[in-house]
Motif scaffolding. Structure first.
Motif, PDB file in Angstrom:
ATOM      1  N   GLY A 279      -4.138   0.439  -2.258  1.00  0.00           N
ATOM      2  CA  GLY A 279      -4.407   1.786  -2.752  1.00  0.00           C
ATOM      3  C   GLY A 279      -3.275   2.779  -2.582  1.00  0.00           C
ATOM      4  N   ASP A 280      -3.522   3.976  -3.099  1.00  0.00           N
ATOM      5  CA  ASP A 280      -2.523   5.048  -3.195  1.00  0.00           C
ATOM      6  C   ASP A 280      -1.289   4.577  -3.958  1.00  0.00           C
TER       7      ASP A 280
ATOM      8  N   THR B 251       0.842  -1.195   0.000  1.00  0.00           N
ATOM      9  CA  THR B 251       0.000   0.000   0.000  1.00  0.00           C
ATOM     10  C   THR B 251       0.877   1.245   0.000  1.00  0.00           C
ATOM     11  N   ASP B 252       0.297   2.345  -0.400  1.00  0.00           N
ATOM     12  CA  ASP B 252       0.957   3.647  -0.344  1.00  0.00           C
ATOM     13  C   ASP B 252       2.275   3.673  -1.121  1.00  0.00           C
TER      14      ASP B 252
ATOM     15  N   HIS C 209      -2.712   3.672   4.495  1.00  0.00           N
ATOM     16  CA  HIS C 209      -3.055   5.094   4.539  1.00  0.00           C
ATOM     17  C   HIS C 209      -2.219   5.924   5.499  1.00  0.00           C
TER      18      HIS C 209
ATOM     19  N   GLY D  80      -7.386   4.153  -3.446  1.00  0.00           N
ATOM     20  CA  GLY D  80      -7.086   4.917  -2.253  1.00  0.00           C
ATOM     21  C   GLY D  80      -7.563   6.341  -2.427  1.00  0.00           C
TER      22      GLY D  80
ATOM     23  N   THR E 288      -5.470  -3.578  -7.627  1.00  0.00           N
ATOM     24  CA  THR E 288      -5.404  -2.579  -6.568  1.00  0.00           C
ATOM     25  C   THR E 288      -6.784  -2.069  -6.197  1.00  0.00           C
TER      26      THR E 288
ATOM     27  N   HIS F 209      -8.437   0.839   1.970  1.00  0.00           N
ATOM     28  CA  HIS F 209      -7.245   1.686   1.980  1.00  0.00           C
ATOM     29  C   HIS F 209      -6.918   2.216   3.371  1.00  0.00           C
TER      30      HIS F 209
END
Length: 197
Positions: A36-37, A7-8, A140, A77, A74, A114
């Motif tokens: 996400g992101d 993530t991120d 997140h 996000g 994915t 997310h």
């Protein structure tokens, strides 16, 4: 089944490449899944409210070398949500493909999201009370974390943690800068936090 959760990424080519290489070396059979992101939106939340679209490059950098790494599914996000609200359909085929992505993924044993959908305390403890799933995976905050039955636990990198009993909230940790990822083994019912250097 094994999931390599990330993530991120925030469009970071070196961090993403390093993490994906580590996943391939550590758990080549794992399904890579992003919470996400993946992309970094150059327009902040406040500015986005009054932003008028001119060109995609002002909003996001779509580096071809970075895009080659994105073979995995994915979730959306908050960065993708903002990107898709600012960039019209048809302006970028890459981003148009994201429009069908979900904000949540539910399996028999877990919920993935997310993390911007959670409320966070000052010390980055998430309020997961709206979710009743026994395993909740998210990102997140850019700070890895593990909570069992609402209590924060210490994490030892590289050591499998059993999730057979209790309710767990699992903050995977960011790819960006920290190069973190998590291996979730549904058969063994374990999670293992990893960090790549």
């Amino acid at each position: 089944m094994q999931y390599a959760l990330i993530t991120d990424l925030h469009s970071s080519l070196p961090d993403t490449r390093a993490v994906l290489t580590a996943i391939q070396q550590t758990a080549p059979q794992a399904i890579v899944f992003s919470l996400g992101d993946v992309h970094e939106c150059h327009i902040g939340k406040k500015r986005a409210k009054r932003y008028t679209f001119e060109e995609t490059e002002q909003i996001v950098t779509l580096d071809p070398d970075f895009l080659k790494l994105l073979f995995f599914e994915t979730l959306l996000g908050n960065q993708e949500e903002r990107l898709l609200s600012l960039i019209p359909v048809g302006a970028s085929s890459t981003l148009d493909q994201l429009r069908s992505s979900d904000r949540l993924k539910q399996t028999e044993s877990a919920l993935f999201l997310h993390g911007d959908q959670l409320k966070w305390s000052y010390d980055l403890t998430p309020d997961t009370s709206p979710y009743k799933e026994r395993l909740l995976f998210f990102g997140h905050s850019h700070v890895r974390g593990l909570f069992k039955d609402g209590k924060r636990l210490k994490i030892q990198l590289g050591v499998p943690i059993s999730t057979k009993r209790g309710y767990y909230a699992i903050n995977v940790g960011p790819v960006l800068v920290e190069r973190e990822w998590l291996l979730y083994d549904t058969t063994a019912e374990t999670i293992t936090f990893h960090q790549t250097r």
